[in-house]
Design an enzyme around this catalytic site. Structure first.
Site, PDB file in Angstrom:
ATOM      1  N   ASP A 119       0.870  -1.166   0.000  1.00 51.47           N
ATOM      2  CA  ASP A 119       0.000   0.000   0.000  1.00 51.47           C
ATOM      3  C   ASP A 119       0.914   1.225   0.000  1.00 51.47           C
ATOM      4  OD1 ASP A 119       1.028   0.050   2.534  1.00 51.47           O
ATOM      5  OD2 ASP A 119      -0.878  -0.261   3.551  1.00 51.47           O
ATOM      6  N   SER A 153      -0.500 -10.080  -2.089  1.00 50.52           N
ATOM      7  CA  SER A 153      -1.659  -9.699  -1.289  1.00 50.52           C
ATOM      8  C   SER A 153      -1.953 -10.673  -0.166  1.00 50.52           C
ATOM      9  CB  SER A 153      -2.911  -9.620  -2.152  1.00 50.52           C
ATOM     10  OG  SER A 153      -2.782  -8.551  -3.035  1.00 50.52           O
ATOM     11  N   SER A 336      -6.409 -12.710   3.763  1.00 50.86           N
ATOM     12  CA  SER A 336      -5.601 -11.906   2.854  1.00 50.86           C
ATOM     13  C   SER A 336      -5.426 -10.509   3.452  1.00 50.86           C
ATOM     14  CB  SER A 336      -6.266 -11.833   1.481  1.00 50.86           C
ATOM     15  OG  SER A 336      -7.510 -11.194   1.588  1.00 50.86           O
ATOM     16  N   TYR A 337      -4.624  -9.698   2.779  1.00 53.40           N
ATOM     17  CA  TYR A 337      -4.284  -8.369   3.289  1.00 53.40           C
ATOM     18  C   TYR A 337      -5.545  -7.573   3.620  1.00 53.40           C
ATOM     19  CZ  TYR A 337      -1.601  -4.123   3.807  1.00 53.40           C
ATOM     20  OH  TYR A 337      -1.017  -3.013   4.321  1.00 53.40           O
ATOM     21  N   PRO A 338      -5.646  -7.098   4.875  1.00 58.25           N
ATOM     22  CA  PRO A 338      -6.938  -6.522   5.287  1.00 58.25           C
ATOM     23  C   PRO A 338      -7.132  -5.048   4.951  1.00 58.25           C
ATOM     24  CG  PRO A 338      -5.488  -6.685   7.177  1.00 58.25           C
ATOM     25  CD  PRO A 338      -4.708  -7.208   5.995  1.00 58.25           C
TER      26      PRO A 338
END
Ligand SMILES: *[C@@H]1O[C@H](CO)[C@@H](O)[C@H](O)[C@H]1NC(C)=O
Ligand SMILES: *[C@@H]1O[C@H](CO)[C@@H](O)[C@H](O)[C@H]1NC(C)=O
Ligand SMILES: *[C@@H]1O[C@H](CO)[C@@H](O)[C@H](O)[C@H]1NC(C)=O
Ligand SMILES: *[C@@H]1O[C@H](CO)[C@@H](O)[C@H](O)[C@H]1NC(C)=O
Length: 867
Positions: A119, A153, A336-338
């Site tokens: 991110d 991810s 998975s990536y939150p």
């Protein structure tokens, strides 16, 4: 040999990724900073064989943006300077020695692969890492690219290996947009916060907040809560009338309640006309019966904002807490990536495979097996934000693998995922229309045909009320049993729930999926809102007065448009469509003007404070004597607690979060102020201090916020020269000083760090003997005296003298502890992920007096007694 250094965002991620990439063949060791491990193995990289891989991590941000320390003096710096003064990147956590650690590990390596979270913050950390290692790396041969970015991810074999095979370049524009946000928030937030904190805390005694903060995101967030409060306050209930009719069926004689189609009437006379019309009839006629199949749609794929909303409204968990748990589940490989905005599964995501993982679950296995055998439904079309895929489970877990709250979040993520592939909930909606004269009434009912996804998301189950409907036919006559006119009042809306607030923030572009929980947390911690039943946000007087004040002076400071415009600019930087410098310059110019206007119009806000709060002169109770005028000063207990002298109009800060008492009405020899004693409970720090010296350090080596245990007065009996025992057993600069007020739970406390040594419990007197040092370790000799029957000394002796480290008979009465830390005054708001912008107090660097240095082996010996 060619070397590749890889860096992940957290130690646990480094380990998981290294295990996947090395097929569980990596060898691990601790890095020299003690916090981050290094995992090593050999493999191939971009066509090169026998490459040495090294995987390690940072712990969040390496750097934090701050002002040079001379600008962090609130008393000397005019806040308006903060818009243009220099800034510097400081180490976010100096203890971790991250830059030196990374540089050392990077030596002799040619390639760097960055595994930071994918991110904007992660991209920013990539550049922080590159900065640390640039000078110590070797250049790769043959013009190969040196810096690589892995995009992934989830922490699964498939994702990680794919990322390794499709490395890209780090994206500087994304990183720059984070730099810009950090700088704007720092400058704007600090300027406004310092100005208004000083202004209002210097005048009022009951604000109950240690910091009157302004934040470009935080304040609009508060604005939403206060806006709803204002609607509730100004709401004028209106009276209305409604006709309530009860009828009976001929056959069963069951009584049925009808809903009036007009629902409500605001004019009593008109309502009475309708009433008399209805009353003139004996029978009601069934005019129509219509049944329609309707559907409640299955959810779209889960993103962060929805996760936070459901966690708050369904699980009763604050968004900040929920995201911490989600992050933990991600690191453990369960989900998975939150942090994602997307609600659309990518085309190559194998939905069936993800579903199969759960077919043996005792919680939802049956539904999953049924779905797999009947075929999954195409997920609803969502929004693809191009960041990360929606949040999905990655690995099956059972209830006993996860602790309570982790399980509840995981359970929700899995149920949501399965539900998004499940069928819509189908139901039959029936409306029976009934006429009485010219007025229409109705009865409605719902009946589930297929529960679909609600079998999983049981809290969404339809409320069936079909059984209330009578079996009637068109044209049937029903006997009217009762008719009355009811008088009712309209009611105001309720306070915003946390979930409503998240929706508003998302809609108006305040904060990001990562920072929304931080802003909400901040307005609670600053005591601007409290969380009521049902996680409703109820603003406090302080929160209300602040927002009303901004609205009065400059509504732009609260309204969300200003911030969303800035966020748009930041986004343009991230996408390479706006220039970093010009966005920064432009935005700061606007805010500087707004700041100046705010400062010259502050009296407008002050008028609101005057009505709601008491001035310092009116608050507090007489407490201890001022050294200047000899009159009693007042102790203002609200946050931050202070002493205020009415006569001298002087405010003295006190240690926060401690219990403050007079200390035998003794006075400081330097300024005549009465000495005070602060304790933070049995396990906290305690020391005596002079309130004047605490604010105005008398000696060069002393800093603000220090007690007598740091005072280097040559003869005062409260100072470190009289009560110091030895160098601290843990930190390098501290001295262990006897707390002479701690009778009968005697203790020594380090005057720098949080080490506490308890000793000679229940003794009647404990003292440090002047001029006497231990011949072995140079620590000061101590004397202990017990009352008859209380002695813990050998053979019940009542007094003893000696070294608490070297004399076995004394050292067995000594224990080390860590104080529960007292919080220091933070100097600004937190922004986003951990590292960035969390103020830390700087420990003073006073040189200690000439006290004994405890030799290393003695420390080890003492350690044997530590609990
Ligand atoms: C009466 O019910 C039928 C279905 O039973 C429906 O098609 C029709 O629109 C209804 N008429 C009115 C006036 O509601
Ligand atoms: C589920 O159980 C079956 C039979 O016990 C087993 O063959 C299968 O591998 C299990 N599946 C998963 C995903 O654990
Ligand atoms: C980054 O932004 C600049 C303009 O500021 C642009 O020229 C460049 O193409 C961008 N780079 C990427 C990778 O988008
Ligand atoms: C507000 O500030 C402006 C600009 O400094 C000034 O001209 C104006 O008189 C102020 N208004 C009030 C009500 O103080």
């Amino acid at each position: 040999m060619v070397g590749v250094l890889m860096v992940a965002e957290k130690p646990s991620l480094a380990l998981s990724i290294a295990q996947i990439l090395s097929n569980h063949k990596c060898v691990s060791r601790k890095g020299f900073n003690g916090a981050c491990s290094v995992h090593e193995w050999t493999g191939s990289f971009q066509g090169l064989q026998g490459v040495k891989f090294k995987m390690t991590s940072v712990c969040g941000h390496v750097n934090t943006l701050d002002f040079p320390s001379k600008y962090n003096n609130w008393d000397r710096v005019d806040p308006s300077e903060l818009f243009y003064c220099s800034t510097e990147k400081k180490e976010a956590t100096p203890k971790l020695k991250m830059p030196a650690f990374l540089a050392a590990e990077a030596k002799h390596n040619e390639f760097l692969v960055l595994w930071l979270d994918c991110d904007k913050e992660g991209e920013n950390i990539c550049f922080e890492v590159m900065n640390c290692v640039l000078d110590s790396m070797k250049r790769p041969q043959g013009g190969m690219r040196q810096f690589h970015r892995a995009k992934f991810s989830s922490i699964t074999d498939k994702d990680i290996k794919l990322a390794m095979n499709t490395l890209v370049e780090p994206d500087e524009n994304q990183s720059k947009s984070v730099d810009a946000r950090q700088e704007l928030d720092l400058r704007i937030g600090c300027a406004f916060t310092r100005f208004q904190t000083k202004f209002f805390q210097g005048k009022y005694g009951d604000l109950d907040s240690s910091l009157i903060s302004y934040g470009p995101c935080q304040t609009p967030t508060l604005g939403f809560c206060v806006g709803r409060h204002d609607i509730i306050q100004t709401f004028k209930p209106e009276t209305y009338w409604t006709i309530a009719v009860k009828v009976k069926t001929e056959l069963s004689g069951r009584q049925l309640v009808l809903d009036w189609d007009r629902q409500r009437c605001f004019d009593k006379e008109v309502a009475q006309l309708f009433l008399s019309d209805v009353k003139s009839h004996k029978y009601a006629t069934v005019t129509n019966i219509s049944s329609k199949e309707k559907a409640k749609e299955r959810p779209i794929a889960l993103n962060t904002v929805e996760l936070m909303r459901v966690a708050s409204s369904g699980l009763g968990m604050g968004p900040h807490h929920a995201m911490q748990i989600a992050e933990k589940l991600y690191i453990q490989g369960f989900i998975s990536y939150p942090r994602t905005e997307s609600t659309h599964y990518s085309e190559n995501f194998d939905l069936k495979d993800a579903l199969r993982q759960h077919q043996n679950s005792s919680d939802w296995g049956a539904e999953v097996r049924e779905l797999l055998s009947q075929g999954i439904n195409k997920p609803k079309k969502g929004h693809d934000a191009g960041d990360h895929p929606p949040i999905t489970p990655m690995r099956a877990a059972s209830r006993d693998q996860l602790d309570g709250d982790s399980w509840r979040v995981y359970d929700y993520v899995v149920r949501h995922f399965i539900a998004s592939l499940s069928r819509n909930c189908k139901y039959l909606s029936t409306v029976i229309t009934i006429a009485i004269g010219d007025e229409s009434f109705s009865m409605t009912g719902k009946k589930t045909i297929d529960p679909g996804f609600t079998a999983l998301m049981t809290w969404q189950t339809l409320l069936e009320d079909d059984e209330n409907l009578p079996t009637v036919n068109k044209g049937d006559q029903l006997m009217i049993d009762d008719v009355r006119l009811l008088e009712k009042q309209t009611s105001p809306p309720d306070y915003l729930t946390e979930s409503d607030l998240i929706t508003l923030m998302e809609k108006h572009g305040i904060g990001t999926d990562a920072s929304i929980p931080v802003h909400i947390n901040n307005i609670c911690q600053r005591n601007y809102v409290t969380i009521g039943a049902g996680r409703k946000l109820i603003p406090t007087t302080l929160g209300i007065v602040l927002v009303h004040g901004y609205l009065k002076i400059d509504p732009d400071l609260v309204h969300p448009q200003m911030r969303s415009a800035v966020e748009e600019q930041l986004d343009l930087i991230a996408h390479g469509r706006a220039n970093f410098k010009s966005v920064l310059k432009h935005t700061l110019e606007i805010f500087k003007l707004k700041f100046q206007y705010f400062v010259s119009n502050i009296s407008g806000m002050d008028q609101l404070f005057e009505v709601s709060f008491s001035t310092l002169a009116e608050s507090g109770r007489p407490f201890s004597r001022c050294g200047k005028c000899r009159r009693f000063m007042k102790y203002v207990m609200a946050k931050p607690s202070r002493l205020y002298c009415n006569t001298c109009d002087e405010t003295l800060n006190l240690p926060q979060n401690g219990n403050i008492k007079l200390y035998q009405e003794l006075k400081c020899p330097l300024d005549d102020f009465e000495i005070l004693y602060v304790t933070a409970g049995g396990s906290g720090k305690s020391y005596v201090f002079c309130p004047y010296c605490y604010n105005n350090p008398p000696f060069r080596e002393m800093r603000k916020d220090m007690g007598c245990n740091s005072c280097t007065h040559p003869t005062c009996t409260h100072g470190q020269n009289s009560n110091g025992v030895s160098q601290c057993v843990e930190c390098e600069e501290g001295i262990l000083v006897l707390d002479a007020a701690s009778i009968p739970k005697w203790k020594l406390g380090c005057n720098r760090c949080d080490v506490i040594i308890r000793l000679f419990n229940d003794a009647a007197k404990v003292s440090v003997l002047d001029e006497k040092n231990c011949s072995e370790c140079d620590a000061q000799i101590m004397k202990v005296e017990y009352k008859e029957g209380k002695s813990k000394l050998e053979e019940g002796e009542l007094t003893a003298e000696g070294c608490i480290y070297c004399d076995e008979s004394l050292s067995r009465l000594v224990e080390k502890h860590h104080a529960v830390l007292m919080r220091r005054r933070p100097n600004r708001q937190g922004t986003g992920r951990g590292g960035a912008g969390r103020g830390r107090g700087k420990p003073g660097r006073g040189r200690g007096g000439k006290r004994g240095k405890v030799p290393k082996d003695k420390m080890a010996q003492l350690a044997a007694y530590f609990v």
